[in-house]
Design an enzyme around this catalytic site. Structure first.
Site, PDB file in Angstrom:
ATOM      1  N   CYS A   1       8.488   6.203   2.531  1.00 30.82           N
ATOM      2  CA  CYS A   1       7.652   6.199   3.800  1.00 30.82           C
ATOM      3  C   CYS A   1       8.430   5.067   4.716  1.00 30.82           C
ATOM      4  CB  CYS A   1       6.350   5.735   3.154  1.00 30.82           C
ATOM      5  SG  CYS A   1       5.144   5.409   4.762  1.00 30.82           S
ATOM      6  N   HIS A   2       7.796   5.450   6.002  1.00 27.58           N
ATOM      7  CA  HIS A   2       8.438   4.797   6.926  1.00 27.58           C
ATOM      8  C   HIS A   2       8.039   3.311   6.973  1.00 27.58           C
ATOM      9  CE1 HIS A   2      10.365   4.849  11.200  1.00 27.58           C
ATOM     10  NE2 HIS A   2       9.703   3.540  11.143  1.00 27.58           N
ATOM     11  N   THR A   3       7.047   3.165   6.299  1.00 29.03           N
ATOM     12  CA  THR A   3       6.644   1.655   6.259  1.00 29.03           C
ATOM     13  C   THR A   3       7.479   0.948   5.324  1.00 29.03           C
ATOM     14  OG1 THR A   3       4.216   2.534   6.401  1.00 29.03           O
ATOM     15  CG2 THR A   3       4.715  -0.064   5.817  1.00 29.03           C
TER      16      THR A   3
ATOM     17  N   HIS B   1       5.918   2.165  -2.022  1.00 33.87           N
ATOM     18  CA  HIS B   1       4.352   2.332  -2.456  1.00 33.87           C
ATOM     19  C   HIS B   1       3.822   3.667  -2.387  1.00 33.87           C
ATOM     20  CE1 HIS B   1       5.096   2.739   2.063  1.00 33.87           C
ATOM     21  NE2 HIS B   1       3.913   3.321   2.037  1.00 33.87           N
ATOM     22  N   GLU B   2       4.667   4.755  -2.444  1.00 35.38           N
ATOM     23  CA  GLU B   2       4.503   6.173  -2.716  1.00 35.38           C
ATOM     24  C   GLU B   2       5.261   6.463  -4.222  1.00 35.38           C
ATOM     25  OE1 GLU B   2       5.841   8.877   0.123  1.00 35.38           O
ATOM     26  OE2 GLU B   2       4.302   8.330   1.573  1.00 35.38           O
TER      27      GLU B   2
ATOM     28  N   CYS C   1     -12.436  -1.462  -5.574  1.00 34.72           N
ATOM     29  CA  CYS C   1     -13.107  -2.104  -6.810  1.00 34.72           C
ATOM     30  C   CYS C   1     -14.135  -1.234  -7.033  1.00 34.72           C
ATOM     31  CB  CYS C   1     -13.260  -3.552  -6.515  1.00 34.72           C
ATOM     32  SG  CYS C   1     -14.848  -4.051  -5.573  1.00 34.72           S
TER      33      CYS C   1
ATOM     34  N   CYS D   1     -17.852  -3.910  -4.632  1.00 27.64           N
ATOM     35  CA  CYS D   1     -18.327  -4.744  -3.392  1.00 27.64           C
ATOM     36  C   CYS D   1     -19.072  -4.063  -2.305  1.00 27.64           C
ATOM     37  CB  CYS D   1     -16.945  -5.371  -2.795  1.00 27.64           C
ATOM     38  SG  CYS D   1     -16.037  -4.120  -1.903  1.00 27.64           S
TER      39      CYS D   1
ATOM     40  N   CYS E   1     -17.092  -1.339  -0.727  1.00 33.16           N
ATOM     41  CA  CYS E   1     -16.706  -0.160  -1.509  1.00 33.16           C
ATOM     42  C   CYS E   1     -18.118   0.681  -1.588  1.00 33.16           C
ATOM     43  CB  CYS E   1     -16.454  -0.528  -2.840  1.00 33.16           C
ATOM     44  SG  CYS E   1     -14.542  -0.956  -2.978  1.00 33.16           S
TER      45      CYS E   1
ATOM     46  N   CYS F   1     -11.781  -2.156   0.746  1.00 28.63           N
ATOM     47  CA  CYS F   1     -12.421  -2.991  -0.197  1.00 28.63           C
ATOM     48  C   CYS F   1     -12.508  -4.538   0.270  1.00 28.63           C
ATOM     49  CB  CYS F   1     -11.828  -2.746  -1.371  1.00 28.63           C
ATOM     50  SG  CYS F   1     -11.994  -3.935  -2.827  1.00 28.63           S
TER      51      CYS F   1
ATOM     52  N   ARG G   1      -8.344  -4.530  -0.419  1.00 28.14           N
ATOM     53  CA  ARG G   1      -7.816  -3.826   0.709  1.00 28.14           C
ATOM     54  C   ARG G   1      -6.322  -4.093   0.908  1.00 28.14           C
ATOM     55  NH1 ARG G   1     -10.906  -6.045   5.883  1.00 28.14           N
ATOM     56  NH2 ARG G   1     -12.743  -5.905   4.561  1.00 28.14           N
TER      57      ARG G   1
ATOM     58  N   CYS H   1       0.512   7.947  -0.242  1.00 26.88           N
ATOM     59  CA  CYS H   1       0.403   7.318   1.085  1.00 26.88           C
ATOM     60  C   CYS H   1       0.528   8.442   1.960  1.00 26.88           C
ATOM     61  CB  CYS H   1       1.602   6.381   1.486  1.00 26.88           C
ATOM     62  SG  CYS H   1       1.734   5.905   3.077  1.00 26.88           S
TER      63      CYS H   1
ATOM     64  N   ARG I   1      10.352  13.360   3.473  1.00 28.71           N
ATOM     65  CA  ARG I   1      10.309  12.683   2.091  1.00 28.71           C
ATOM     66  C   ARG I   1      11.588  12.849   1.148  1.00 28.71           C
ATOM     67  NH1 ARG I   1       7.543  10.068   4.850  1.00 28.71           N
ATOM     68  NH2 ARG I   1       5.316   9.074   4.387  1.00 28.71           N
TER      69      ARG I   1
HETATM   70  N1  APR Z   1       7.910   9.780  20.650  1.00 28.90           N
HETATM   71  C1  APR Z   1       7.618  10.820  19.785  1.00 28.90           C
HETATM   72  N2  APR Z   1       8.092  10.572  18.570  1.00 28.90           N
HETATM   73  C2  APR Z   1       8.558   9.550  17.986  1.00 28.90           C
HETATM   74  C3  APR Z   1       8.865   8.531  18.957  1.00 28.90           C
HETATM   75  C4  APR Z   1       8.533   8.698  20.393  1.00 28.90           C
HETATM   76  N3  APR Z   1       8.821   7.773  21.180  1.00 28.90           N
HETATM   77  N4  APR Z   1       9.588   7.624  18.218  1.00 28.90           N
HETATM   78  C5  APR Z   1       9.631   8.110  17.066  1.00 28.90           C
HETATM   79  N5  APR Z   1       9.130   9.323  16.963  1.00 28.90           N
HETATM   80  C6  APR Z   1       9.233  10.135  15.681  1.00 28.90           C
HETATM   81  C7  APR Z   1      10.317  10.267  15.079  1.00 28.90           C
HETATM   82  O1  APR Z   1      11.594  11.178  15.816  1.00 28.90           O
HETATM   83  C8  APR Z   1       9.965  10.740  13.694  1.00 28.90           C
HETATM   84  O2  APR Z   1       9.752  12.266  13.386  1.00 28.90           O
HETATM   85  O3  APR Z   1       8.164   9.790  14.918  1.00 28.90           O
HETATM   86  C9  APR Z   1       8.364  10.361  13.688  1.00 28.90           C
HETATM   87  C10 APR Z   1       8.265   9.272  12.477  1.00 28.90           C
HETATM   88  O4  APR Z   1       8.428   9.775  11.278  1.00 28.90           O
HETATM   89  P1  APR Z   1       9.112   9.083  10.035  1.00 28.90           P
HETATM   90  O5  APR Z   1       9.990   8.105  10.346  1.00 28.90           O
HETATM   91  O6  APR Z   1       9.337  10.019   8.859  1.00 28.90           O
HETATM   92  O7  APR Z   1       7.780   8.260   9.540  1.00 28.90           O
HETATM   93  P2  APR Z   1       6.505   8.634   8.672  1.00 28.90           P
HETATM   94  O8  APR Z   1       6.750   8.237   7.250  1.00 28.90           O
HETATM   95  O9  APR Z   1       5.984   9.842   9.016  1.00 28.90           O
HETATM   96  O10 APR Z   1       5.504   7.542   9.208  1.00 28.90           O
HETATM   97  C11 APR Z   1       4.974   7.458  10.519  1.00 28.90           C
HETATM   98  O11 APR Z   1       3.300   5.889   9.933  1.00 28.90           O
HETATM   99  O12 APR Z   1       3.118   5.073   7.847  1.00 28.90           O
HETATM  100  C12 APR Z   1       3.474   4.806   9.205  1.00 28.90           C
HETATM  101  O13 APR Z   1       4.830   2.961   9.625  1.00 28.90           O
HETATM  102  C13 APR Z   1       4.705   4.435   9.645  1.00 28.90           C
HETATM  103  O14 APR Z   1       4.606   4.119  11.871  1.00 28.90           O
HETATM  104  C14 APR Z   1       5.110   5.001  10.929  1.00 28.90           C
HETATM  105  C15 APR Z   1       4.465   6.224  10.766  1.00 28.90           C
HETATM  106 ZN    ZN Z   2       3.310   4.667   3.581  1.00 33.37          ZN
HETATM  107 ZN    ZN Z   3     -14.604  -3.235  -3.041  1.00 36.13          ZN
END
Ligand code: APR
Ligand code: ZN
Ligand code: ZN
Length: 392
Positions: free
Chosen positions: A61-63, A84-85, A114, A117, A120, A128, A132, A192, A387
């Site tokens: 994931c992007h995170t 985390h996924e 949990c 709490c 929850c 939570c 959390r 996620c 993904r």
């Molecule tokens: N304007 C429009 N779209 C944008 C911009 C912008 N300025 N900057 C980035 N993007 C687009 C990217 O091109 C991409 O397609 O945002 C999208 C982000 O997608 P992913 O990198 O695949 O991320 P994703 O896993 O979908 O997560 C998106 O959620 O979980 C959070 O931290 C994560 O902030 C992130 C968001």
């Molecule tokens: Zn995520």
């Molecule tokens: Zn809880």
């Protein structure tokens, strides 16, 4: 999609490991921006109220990408196991765990529940009091220790999940049991991305049929928002992205209109307001970008528009809006894990996916083995995958 040979049948848990240290492989991160190293690690048995699971699939994931890049100040502890996924099978449970047993098919959640709490028990939140989401936590709650080590050195946890490992240890509150018949490789998405997106529409926005929607950022999370909006009967789903390569895929996943900010000489919110006679009913920020959040906020219709923050924004920037702008009747709200109470509500989301009411097709664009994790990160970083599923 790259082929990964060999499918898994039945239980994939080592026999006789319960109560013992397990030696297995994990992708260890030794510092920001460094390549992951596949290491042989030791995984301790679960302690009280903890669960050890065999991770079969994990996706990125992007995170994870943001933490890998060191974009978040929470990333200080190394070596560390990110991820985390995932989806997997319970190998053993610690003392006091009553709702999970070895062999259960599960997905980890970074925002635990949990069930006991005051939070929850409230229907108003999925946070939570104890479990959390906490990006600053890198150890287990029980003893502030880690359950992983490499050559005797502790390896830190990430988002209470650490799924880039064949085995991981989690708090029971962060493990959701799902139907044994559910396809685990797809259930990974519920950990996620997909839950976060569809839940933002259903639980946070509570979007009504016929509404208009703008999705900023068409990654895995943004397209899950689009899917949630499609399921709820949105009349129009406008996708905004600066990467035009995202549009073809998004079109196959329910997005009806596209705006590339680079194609216009005026701000996106003006374009969207013109397209929709004053603005969309709901906008979702799924890019984690400060300027995008501002555009999303002013793209909604005055009087009732609602902006839902889904992307992660690193501090210390504050909300880009003037308090008086809220007098125009536009609202803004954050959505963590799509507002889902993970343990109680994900099993029914899994059922909806199995029945095809929620379409998981299309989200997994690549499949690789865990040892190819650096390639998988490159794909996400270059915007080439929604993904990438890693087989462990
Ligand atoms: N304007 C429009 N779209 C944008 C911009 C912008 N300025 N900057 C980035 N993007 C687009 C990217 O091109 C991409 O397609 O945002 C999208 C982000 O997608 P992913 O990198 O695949 O991320 P994703 O896993 O979908 O997560 C998106 O959620 O979980 C959070 O931290 C994560 O902030 C992130 C968001
Ligand atoms: Zn995520
Ligand atoms: Zn809880």
């Amino acid at each position: 999609m790259s082929a990964v040979n060999g499918s898994r049948g039945g239980l994939d848990v080592l026999p006789g490991t319960q109560g013992k240290v397990i030696t297995c492989k994990a992708a260890v991160l030794w510092g920001p921006n460094e390549p992951f190293v596949i290491e042989e690690i030791q995984v301790e048995p679960p302690q009280q109220l903890e669960v050890r699971i065999r991770v079969l699939y994990t996706s990125i994931c992007h995170t994870d990408l943001s933490f890998w890049k060191g974009e978040n100040e929470a990333q200080r502890k190394f070596p560390r196991i990110l991820g985390h996924e995932a989806a997997g099978i319970v190998e053993s449970v610690g003392e006091g765990v009553v709702d999970l047993k070895p062999g259960d098919h599960v997905v980890p959640i970074f925002n635990g529940e949990c069930g006991d709490c005051v939070y929850c028990k409230s229907e108003k939140t999925n946070l939570c009091g104890k479990y959390r989401v906490d990006p600053f936590r890198s150890t287990m709650l029980n003893d502030d220790g880690t359950r992983f080590s490499v050559r005797g050195q502790p390896v830190y946890h990430f988002l209470s999940t650490s799924t880039f490992s064949e085995y991981t240890v989690l708090d029971y509150a962060c493990v959701v049991k799902i139907d044994q018949k559910a396809p685990l490789e797809k259930m990974c998405l519920l950990s996620c991305g997909v839950s976060t997106g569809v839940g933002a529409v259903w639980n946070t926005a509570k979007m009504e049929a016929g509404a208009t929607v703008a999705v900023f950022g068409l990654g895995g999370v943004g397209l899950a928002v689009a899917e949630g909006a499609r399921v709820n009967g949105a009349s129009r789903i406008i996708g905004v992205d600066i990467n035009p390569d995202k549009f073809a895929k998004a079109k196959t996943m329910g997005v009806t209109d596209f705006v590339n900010p680079k194609d216009w000489d005026r701000p996106v919110h003006q374009v969207i307001r013109e397209m929709t006679e004053g603005g969309v009913d709901y906008s979702f920020e799924c890019a984690g970008n400060y300027e995008v959040l501002r555009e999303a906020f002013v793209s909604t219709h005055d009087g009732w528009g609602m902006t839902i923050i889904v992307g992660i924004h690193s501090s210390p920037k504050m909300l880009p809006l003037h308090p008086m702008e809220l007098f125009d009747g536009r609202g803004i709200i954050g959505s963590v894990f799509g507002g889902f109470k993970g343990k109680t509500q994900l099993p029914s989301l899994a059922q909806k996916c199995m029945k095809g009411e929620v379409n998981l097709e299309g989200f997994i664009t690549h499949e690789l083995r865990m040892q190819d994790i650096n390639q998988a990160f490159k794909l996400l970083n270059e915007g080439k995958t929604l993904r990438c599923l890693l087989h462990l």
